[in-house]
Design a protein around this motif. Structure first.
Motif, PDB file in Angstrom:
ATOM      1  N   SER A  17     -38.390  83.960  66.706  1.00 23.32           N
ATOM      2  CA  SER A  17     -37.973  83.954  64.817  1.00 23.32           C
ATOM      3  C   SER A  17     -37.607  83.001  63.785  1.00 23.32           C
ATOM      4  N   GLY A  18     -38.023  81.725  64.499  1.00 24.90           N
ATOM      5  CA  GLY A  18     -38.869  80.441  63.537  1.00 24.90           C
ATOM      6  C   GLY A  18     -36.923  79.866  63.522  1.00 24.90           C
ATOM      7  N   ARG A  19     -36.588  80.150  65.048  1.00 16.42           N
ATOM      8  CA  ARG A  19     -35.831  79.261  64.786  1.00 16.42           C
ATOM      9  C   ARG A  19     -36.275  78.826  66.561  1.00 16.42           C
ATOM     10  N   THR A  20     -36.653  77.094  66.649  1.00 18.26           N
ATOM     11  CA  THR A  20     -37.042  76.568  67.716  1.00 18.26           C
ATOM     12  C   THR A  20     -35.596  75.657  68.622  1.00 18.26           C
ATOM     13  N   LYS A  21     -34.820  76.215  70.083  1.00 18.58           N
ATOM     14  CA  LYS A  21     -34.351  74.802  70.483  1.00 18.58           C
ATOM     15  C   LYS A  21     -34.757  74.677  71.708  1.00 18.58           C
ATOM     16  N   ALA A  22     -34.179  73.445  71.327  1.00 13.67           N
ATOM     17  CA  ALA A  22     -34.806  72.530  73.028  1.00 13.67           C
ATOM     18  C   ALA A  22     -33.293  71.994  73.435  1.00 13.67           C
ATOM     19  N   GLU A  23     -33.803  71.666  75.356  1.00 16.77           N
ATOM     20  CA  GLU A  23     -32.596  71.381  75.618  1.00 16.77           C
ATOM     21  C   GLU A  23     -33.551  70.394  76.446  1.00 16.77           C
ATOM     22  N   ALA A  24     -32.786  68.880  76.860  1.00 22.12           N
ATOM     23  CA  ALA A  24     -33.277  67.548  77.026  1.00 22.12           C
ATOM     24  C   ALA A  24     -32.694  67.038  78.220  1.00 22.12           C
ATOM     25  N   ARG A  25     -32.773  67.360  79.287  1.00 28.30           N
ATOM     26  CA  ARG A  25     -32.775  67.550  80.917  1.00 28.30           C
ATOM     27  C   ARG A  25     -32.948  65.669  81.752  1.00 28.30           C
ATOM     28  N   LEU A  26     -31.613  64.959  81.643  1.00 23.81           N
ATOM     29  CA  LEU A  26     -31.922  63.316  82.111  1.00 23.81           C
ATOM     30  C   LEU A  26     -31.381  63.764  83.809  1.00 23.81           C
ATOM     31  N   ASP A  27     -32.353  63.982  84.714  1.00 24.01           N
ATOM     32  CA  ASP A  27     -32.276  63.566  86.044  1.00 24.01           C
ATOM     33  C   ASP A  27     -31.706  62.307  86.617  1.00 24.01           C
ATOM     34  N   THR A  28     -30.518  61.298  87.298  1.00 20.66           N
ATOM     35  CA  THR A  28     -30.681  59.824  87.511  1.00 20.66           C
ATOM     36  C   THR A  28     -30.967  60.172  88.843  1.00 20.66           C
ATOM     37  N   GLY A  29     -30.685  61.294  89.983  1.00 22.91           N
ATOM     38  CA  GLY A  29     -31.227  61.090  90.767  1.00 22.91           C
ATOM     39  C   GLY A  29     -29.379  61.868  91.917  1.00 22.91           C
ATOM     40  N   THR A  30     -28.252  61.400  90.877  1.00 22.28           N
ATOM     41  CA  THR A  30     -27.169  61.111  91.217  1.00 22.28           C
ATOM     42  C   THR A  30     -26.379  62.685  89.924  1.00 22.28           C
ATOM     43  N   SER A  31     -26.916  61.958  88.826  1.00 22.95           N
ATOM     44  CA  SER A  31     -26.216  63.339  88.127  1.00 22.95           C
ATOM     45  C   SER A  31     -27.034  63.709  87.267  1.00 22.95           C
ATOM     46  N   THR A  32     -26.636  64.350  86.455  1.00 22.05           N
ATOM     47  CA  THR A  32     -27.547  65.145  85.235  1.00 22.05           C
ATOM     48  C   THR A  32     -27.158  65.453  83.771  1.00 22.05           C
ATOM     49  N   ILE A  33     -27.834  64.575  82.765  1.00 18.23           N
ATOM     50  CA  ILE A  33     -26.522  65.048  81.713  1.00 18.23           C
ATOM     51  C   ILE A  33     -27.587  65.559  80.966  1.00 18.23           C
ATOM     52  N   THR A  34     -27.223  66.617  79.981  1.00 18.04           N
ATOM     53  CA  THR A  34     -28.139  67.575  78.909  1.00 18.04           C
ATOM     54  C   THR A  34     -27.639  67.561  77.270  1.00 18.04           C
ATOM     55  N   GLY A  35     -28.683  66.802  76.752  1.00 14.55           N
ATOM     56  CA  GLY A  35     -28.757  67.603  75.519  1.00 14.55           C
ATOM     57  C   GLY A  35     -28.805  68.812  74.572  1.00 14.55           C
ATOM     58  N   HIS A  36     -29.036  68.747  73.868  1.00 15.05           N
ATOM     59  CA  HIS A  36     -28.785  70.376  72.828  1.00 15.05           C
ATOM     60  C   HIS A  36     -29.602  70.225  71.568  1.00 15.05           C
ATOM     61  N   GLY A  37     -30.855  70.597  70.965  1.00 15.92           N
ATOM     62  CA  GLY A  37     -31.186  70.574  69.888  1.00 15.92           C
ATOM     63  C   GLY A  37     -31.868  71.389  69.083  1.00 15.92           C
ATOM     64  N   SER A  38     -31.602  71.996  68.095  1.00 15.03           N
ATOM     65  CA  SER A  38     -32.750  73.177  67.666  1.00 15.03           C
ATOM     66  C   SER A  38     -33.285  72.890  66.251  1.00 15.03           C
ATOM     67  N   ALA A  39     -34.655  73.970  65.637  1.00 14.05           N
ATOM     68  CA  ALA A  39     -35.067  73.427  64.727  1.00 14.05           C
ATOM     69  C   ALA A  39     -34.686  74.462  63.920  1.00 14.05           C
ATOM     70  N   ARG A  40     -34.959  75.432  62.307  1.00 10.26           N
ATOM     71  CA  ARG A  40     -35.442  75.948  62.050  1.00 10.26           C
ATOM     72  C   ARG A  40     -36.656  75.827  61.321  1.00 10.26           C
ATOM     73  N   CYS A  41     -36.810  76.680  60.946  1.00  3.90           N
ATOM     74  CA  CYS A  41     -38.086  76.974  59.410  1.00  3.90           C
ATOM     75  C   CYS A  41     -37.270  77.533  57.977  1.00  3.90           C
ATOM     76  N   ASN A  42     -37.612  76.587  57.207  1.00  6.64           N
ATOM     77  CA  ASN A  42     -37.060  77.686  56.089  1.00  6.64           C
ATOM     78  C   ASN A  42     -38.335  78.649  55.842  1.00  6.64           C
ATOM     79  N   PRO A  43     -37.334  79.354  55.281  1.00  4.42           N
ATOM     80  CA  PRO A  43     -38.332  80.825  54.907  1.00  4.42           C
ATOM     81  C   PRO A  43     -39.740  80.661  53.951  1.00  4.42           C
ATOM     82  N   ALA A  44     -38.836  79.510  52.873  1.00  5.02           N
ATOM     83  CA  ALA A  44     -40.095  79.441  51.865  1.00  5.02           C
ATOM     84  C   ALA A  44     -41.316  78.263  52.683  1.00  5.02           C
ATOM     85  N   ASP A  45     -41.247  78.168  53.241  1.00  4.83           N
ATOM     86  CA  ASP A  45     -42.122  76.864  53.879  1.00  4.83           C
ATOM     87  C   ASP A  45     -43.646  77.253  54.564  1.00  4.83           C
TER      88      ASP A  45
END
Length: 99
Positions: A17-45
């Protein structure tokens, strides 16, 4: 001392519904770190999915990088070293789209 490491980063994108979510995962082999981000489309665009993908993915990777830097700072402080001052500035895009 010489050593070689390989860290892997994966990014998963979902769009609904016009919203994009992203999950970025870093795997170091000994641990995992996760980052999150999102974007949405302006209905006028015009809806250009690639732009939402790029914005959400970049925000997730920036969030991941911030978490990795905080972890490095904690470890430097624990080892008795100083840390680099953190500078914050304006983000990209519309503030309500950044989460």
């Amino acid at each position: 001392m010489s050593r070689t490491l390989e860290w892997t980063v994966g990014v998963e994108l979902t769009e609904d519904s016009g919203r994009t979510k992203a999950e970025a995962r870093l795997d170091t082999g000994t641990s995992t770190i996760t980052g999150h981000g999102s974007a949405r489309c302006n209905p006028a665009d015009v809806d250009v999915p690639a732009i939402g993908d790029e914005l959400a993915a970049s925000r997730a990777m920036k969030n991941l990088a911030d978490k990795l830097m905080r972890e490095a700072n904690r470890e430097m402080e624990a080892a008795g070293a100083g840390t680099v001052p953190q500078h914050t500035g304006p983000g990209y895009g519309w503030p309500e789209a950044v989460s």
